[in-house]
Scaffold this motif. Sequence first.
Motif, PDB file in Angstrom:
ATOM      1  N   SER A 265       0.819  -1.215   0.000  1.00 56.63           N
ATOM      2  CA  SER A 265       0.000   0.000   0.000  1.00 56.63           C
ATOM      3  C   SER A 265       0.856   1.270   0.000  1.00 56.63           C
ATOM      4  O   SER A 265       0.334   2.384   0.071  1.00 56.63           O
ATOM      5  CB  SER A 265      -0.937   0.009   1.207  1.00 56.63           C
ATOM      6  N   GLY A 266       2.196   1.087  -0.044  1.00 51.21           N
ATOM      7  CA  GLY A 266       3.087   2.238  -0.132  1.00 51.21           C
ATOM      8  C   GLY A 266       3.639   2.721   1.188  1.00 51.21           C
ATOM      9  O   GLY A 266       4.250   3.788   1.259  1.00 51.21           O
ATOM     10  N   TRP A 267       3.438   1.947   2.260  1.00 53.32           N
ATOM     11  CA  TRP A 267       3.931   2.347   3.585  1.00 53.32           C
ATOM     12  C   TRP A 267       4.797   1.242   4.167  1.00 53.32           C
ATOM     13  O   TRP A 267       4.425   0.580   5.139  1.00 53.32           O
ATOM     14  CB  TRP A 267       2.767   2.657   4.523  1.00 53.32           C
ATOM     15  N   ALA A 268       5.955   1.022   3.553  1.00 55.41           N
ATOM     16  CA  ALA A 268       6.855  -0.033   4.025  1.00 55.41           C
ATOM     17  C   ALA A 268       7.304   0.255   5.457  1.00 55.41           C
ATOM     18  O   ALA A 268       7.842   1.338   5.736  1.00 55.41           O
ATOM     19  CB  ALA A 268       8.066  -0.126   3.108  1.00 55.41           C
ATOM     20  N   PRO A 269       7.078  -0.670   6.397  1.00 58.05           N
ATOM     21  CA  PRO A 269       7.461  -0.428   7.799  1.00 58.05           C
ATOM     22  C   PRO A 269       8.979  -0.381   7.966  1.00 58.05           C
ATOM     23  O   PRO A 269       9.718  -1.093   7.269  1.00 58.05           O
ATOM     24  CB  PRO A 269       6.863  -1.623   8.545  1.00 58.05           C
ATOM     25  N   LYS A 270       9.414   0.468   8.883  1.00 55.24           N
ATOM     26  CA  LYS A 270      10.853   0.654   9.083  1.00 55.24           C
ATOM     27  C   LYS A 270      11.167   0.837  10.558  1.00 55.24           C
ATOM     28  O   LYS A 270      10.460   1.552  11.277  1.00 55.24           O
ATOM     29  CB  LYS A 270      11.328   1.883   8.300  1.00 55.24           C
ATOM     30  N   LEU A 271      12.244   0.190  10.987  1.00 56.43           N
ATOM     31  CA  LEU A 271      12.717   0.249  12.366  1.00 56.43           C
ATOM     32  C   LEU A 271      14.085   0.912  12.362  1.00 56.43           C
ATOM     33  O   LEU A 271      14.925   0.595  11.511  1.00 56.43           O
ATOM     34  CB  LEU A 271      12.824  -1.176  12.900  1.00 56.43           C
ATOM     35  N   VAL A 272      14.319   1.849  13.286  1.00 60.39           N
ATOM     36  CA  VAL A 272      15.614   2.526  13.377  1.00 60.39           C
ATOM     37  C   VAL A 272      16.257   2.212  14.723  1.00 60.39           C
ATOM     38  O   VAL A 272      15.637   2.363  15.775  1.00 60.39           O
ATOM     39  CB  VAL A 272      15.472   4.054  13.204  1.00 60.39           C
ATOM     40  N   SER A 273      17.502   1.755  14.673  1.00 58.09           N
ATOM     41  CA  SER A 273      18.281   1.442  15.875  1.00 58.09           C
ATOM     42  C   SER A 273      19.250   2.586  16.138  1.00 58.09           C
ATOM     43  O   SER A 273      19.952   3.038  15.232  1.00 58.09           O
ATOM     44  CB  SER A 273      19.044   0.133  15.669  1.00 58.09           C
ATOM     45  N   ILE A 274      19.288   3.040  17.393  1.00 61.73           N
ATOM     46  CA  ILE A 274      20.170   4.140  17.788  1.00 61.73           C
ATOM     47  C   ILE A 274      21.199   3.618  18.782  1.00 61.73           C
ATOM     48  O   ILE A 274      20.851   3.098  19.854  1.00 61.73           O
ATOM     49  CB  ILE A 274      19.382   5.287  18.453  1.00 61.73           C
ATOM     50  N   SER A 275      22.488   3.738  18.442  1.00 65.52           N
ATOM     51  CA  SER A 275      23.551   3.409  19.391  1.00 65.52           C
ATOM     52  C   SER A 275      24.536   4.569  19.442  1.00 65.52           C
ATOM     53  O   SER A 275      24.639   5.354  18.492  1.00 65.52           O
ATOM     54  CB  SER A 275      24.261   2.110  19.006  1.00 65.52           C
ATOM     55  N   VAL A 276      25.256   4.661  20.560  1.00 66.44           N
ATOM     56  CA  VAL A 276      26.173   5.785  20.762  1.00 66.44           C
ATOM     57  C   VAL A 276      27.532   5.253  21.198  1.00 66.44           C
ATOM     58  O   VAL A 276      27.622   4.424  22.115  1.00 66.44           O
ATOM     59  CB  VAL A 276      25.644   6.760  21.825  1.00 66.44           C
ATOM     60  N   GLY A 277      28.584   5.725  20.536  1.00 64.01           N
ATOM     61  CA  GLY A 277      29.934   5.341  20.928  1.00 64.01           C
ATOM     62  C   GLY A 277      30.288   3.928  20.505  1.00 64.01           C
ATOM     63  O   GLY A 277      29.853   3.448  19.450  1.00 64.01           O
ATOM     64  N   ASP A 278      31.094   3.261  21.320  1.00 67.05           N
ATOM     65  CA  ASP A 278      31.565   1.909  21.031  1.00 67.05           C
ATOM     66  C   ASP A 278      30.372   0.962  20.994  1.00 67.05           C
ATOM     67  O   ASP A 278      29.661   0.794  21.988  1.00 67.05           O
ATOM     68  CB  ASP A 278      32.554   1.472  22.123  1.00 67.05           C
ATOM     69  N   VAL A 279      30.158   0.328  19.843  1.00 67.18           N
ATOM     70  CA  VAL A 279      28.970  -0.513  19.677  1.00 67.18           C
ATOM     71  C   VAL A 279      29.242  -1.991  19.947  1.00 67.18           C
ATOM     72  O   VAL A 279      28.362  -2.825  19.776  1.00 67.18           O
ATOM     73  CB  VAL A 279      28.391  -0.370  18.251  1.00 67.18           C
ATOM     74  N   ALA A 280      30.448  -2.334  20.394  1.00 63.74           N
ATOM     75  CA  ALA A 280      30.809  -3.748  20.571  1.00 63.74           C
ATOM     76  C   ALA A 280      29.841  -4.466  21.513  1.00 63.74           C
ATOM     77  O   ALA A 280      29.420  -5.593  21.243  1.00 63.74           O
ATOM     78  CB  ALA A 280      32.235  -3.859  21.098  1.00 63.74           C
ATOM     79  N   ALA A 281      29.459  -3.801  22.605  1.00 65.65           N
ATOM     80  CA  ALA A 281      28.594  -4.440  23.606  1.00 65.65           C
ATOM     81  C   ALA A 281      27.191  -4.696  23.059  1.00 65.65           C
ATOM     82  O   ALA A 281      26.521  -5.643  23.463  1.00 65.65           O
ATOM     83  CB  ALA A 281      28.522  -3.577  24.867  1.00 65.65           C
ATOM     84  N   ALA A 282      26.757  -3.844  22.135  1.00 63.53           N
ATOM     85  CA  ALA A 282      25.391  -3.971  21.608  1.00 63.53           C
ATOM     86  C   ALA A 282      25.360  -4.631  20.233  1.00 63.53           C
ATOM     87  O   ALA A 282      24.281  -4.895  19.704  1.00 63.53           O
ATOM     88  CB  ALA A 282      24.741  -2.588  21.525  1.00 63.53           C
ATOM     89  N   GLU A 283      26.531  -4.945  19.692  1.00 63.05           N
ATOM     90  CA  GLU A 283      26.601  -5.404  18.301  1.00 63.05           C
ATOM     91  C   GLU A 283      25.783  -6.663  18.054  1.00 63.05           C
ATOM     92  O   GLU A 283      25.065  -6.768  17.047  1.00 63.05           O
ATOM     93  CB  GLU A 283      28.071  -5.661  17.932  1.00 63.05           C
ATOM     94  N   ILE A 284      25.850  -7.625  18.959  1.00 65.65           N
ATOM     95  CA  ILE A 284      25.116  -8.876  18.751  1.00 65.65           C
ATOM     96  C   ILE A 284      23.610  -8.631  18.777  1.00 65.65           C
ATOM     97  O   ILE A 284      22.851  -9.239  18.020  1.00 65.65           O
ATOM     98  CB  ILE A 284      25.527  -9.938  19.795  1.00 65.65           C
ATOM     99  N   TYR A 285      23.169  -7.696  19.645  1.00 64.00           N
ATOM    100  CA  TYR A 285      21.739  -7.370  19.710  1.00 64.00           C
ATOM    101  C   TYR A 285      21.280  -6.720  18.406  1.00 64.00           C
ATOM    102  O   TYR A 285      20.216  -7.049  17.876  1.00 64.00           O
ATOM    103  CB  TYR A 285      21.454  -6.442  20.887  1.00 64.00           C
ATOM    104  N   VAL A 286      22.100  -5.815  17.886  1.00 60.30           N
ATOM    105  CA  VAL A 286      21.738  -5.122  16.644  1.00 60.30           C
ATOM    106  C   VAL A 286      21.666  -6.119  15.497  1.00 60.30           C
ATOM    107  O   VAL A 286      20.724  -6.090  14.692  1.00 60.30           O
ATOM    108  CB  VAL A 286      22.757  -4.005  16.333  1.00 60.30           C
ATOM    109  N   ARG A 287      22.644  -7.032  15.433  1.00 61.57           N
ATOM    110  CA  ARG A 287      22.632  -8.046  14.366  1.00 61.57           C
ATOM    111  C   ARG A 287      21.390  -8.921  14.446  1.00 61.57           C
ATOM    112  O   ARG A 287      20.744  -9.202  13.441  1.00 61.57           O
ATOM    113  CB  ARG A 287      23.888  -8.922  14.458  1.00 61.57           C
ATOM    114  N   ASN A 288      21.062  -9.361  15.659  1.00 65.11           N
ATOM    115  CA  ASN A 288      19.881 -10.211  15.834  1.00 65.11           C
ATOM    116  C   ASN A 288      18.604  -9.462  15.472  1.00 65.11           C
ATOM    117  O   ASN A 288      17.696 -10.009  14.839  1.00 65.11           O
ATOM    118  CB  ASN A 288      19.795 -10.720  17.270  1.00 65.11           C
ATOM    119  N   GLN A 289      18.516  -8.196  15.894  1.00 65.81           N
ATOM    120  CA  GLN A 289      17.337  -7.396  15.584  1.00 65.81           C
ATOM    121  C   GLN A 289      17.214  -7.192  14.073  1.00 65.81           C
ATOM    122  O   GLN A 289      16.107  -7.258  13.522  1.00 65.81           O
ATOM    123  CB  GLN A 289      17.417  -6.049  16.312  1.00 65.81           C
ATOM    124  N   GLN A 290      18.336  -6.969  13.412  1.00 69.47           N
ATOM    125  CA  GLN A 290      18.319  -6.771  11.965  1.00 69.47           C
ATOM    126  C   GLN A 290      17.839  -8.040  11.259  1.00 69.47           C
ATOM    127  O   GLN A 290      17.029  -7.977  10.321  1.00 69.47           O
ATOM    128  CB  GLN A 290      19.711  -6.387  11.469  1.00 69.47           C
TER     129      GLN A 290
END
Length: 211
Positions: A29-54
């Motif tokens: 219908s023209g409204w493709a859903p989109k999710l935005v992830s926000i991280s700040v600084g060194d992303v090593a600690a959150a990297e696995i979470y971001v990959r899984n979420q993606q």
Amino acid sequence: MTATLIDGKAIAARMRGETLRDARALTESGWAPKLVSISVGDVAAAEIYVRNQQRQASEAGVGFEARNYPESISLEQLTGVLAGLNADPRVNGIIIQRPLPAHIPVKALQKAVHPLKDVEGMHPASIGNIVYNDLALGPCTAVAAVEILKTLPLKLEGLDVCVIGHSEIVGKPIAFLMMSLGATVTVCHHLTRQVAVHSRAADAVFVAVGK
């Protein structure tokens, strides 16, 4: 008496399939859903979470954009970024990755995300609405745990439930969600005497103490 296996992966796959159908309909219908992830600084600690979420977003037909900002960014600048995402109709959900630098309090960012884009359910309004049984978006872990229980062949009305742990993002929301379903709930925490007495008397036990 036979045990019932709670297959969380199967439940998640079913829900992901439902989301995929909805996402495809929105995209068409023209409204493709989109999710935005926000991280700040060194992303090593959150990297696995971001990959899984993606990966999970991709399987659910949802676009995913991972944004990383330098550690030097100020709270005011980051709040401005969130205000822009709140106003952007192309963005449906926002996730704040942790940990954050010491000068950026996570609660301030959670409050800055619009409640209807707060897919983690961490905005004070999202948590507060649970008290009124108005669940648009709630804390993910709490909602997931209750959804799993709802798949079991149990009558929830009058069910005796024990919740061990009373955090704002897991224990307390579970207690309110279960009460809204008609369960009788006992909440135990680190000051509770004889936790075993309460848990053994319960029909269902939720343990949310980080171990």
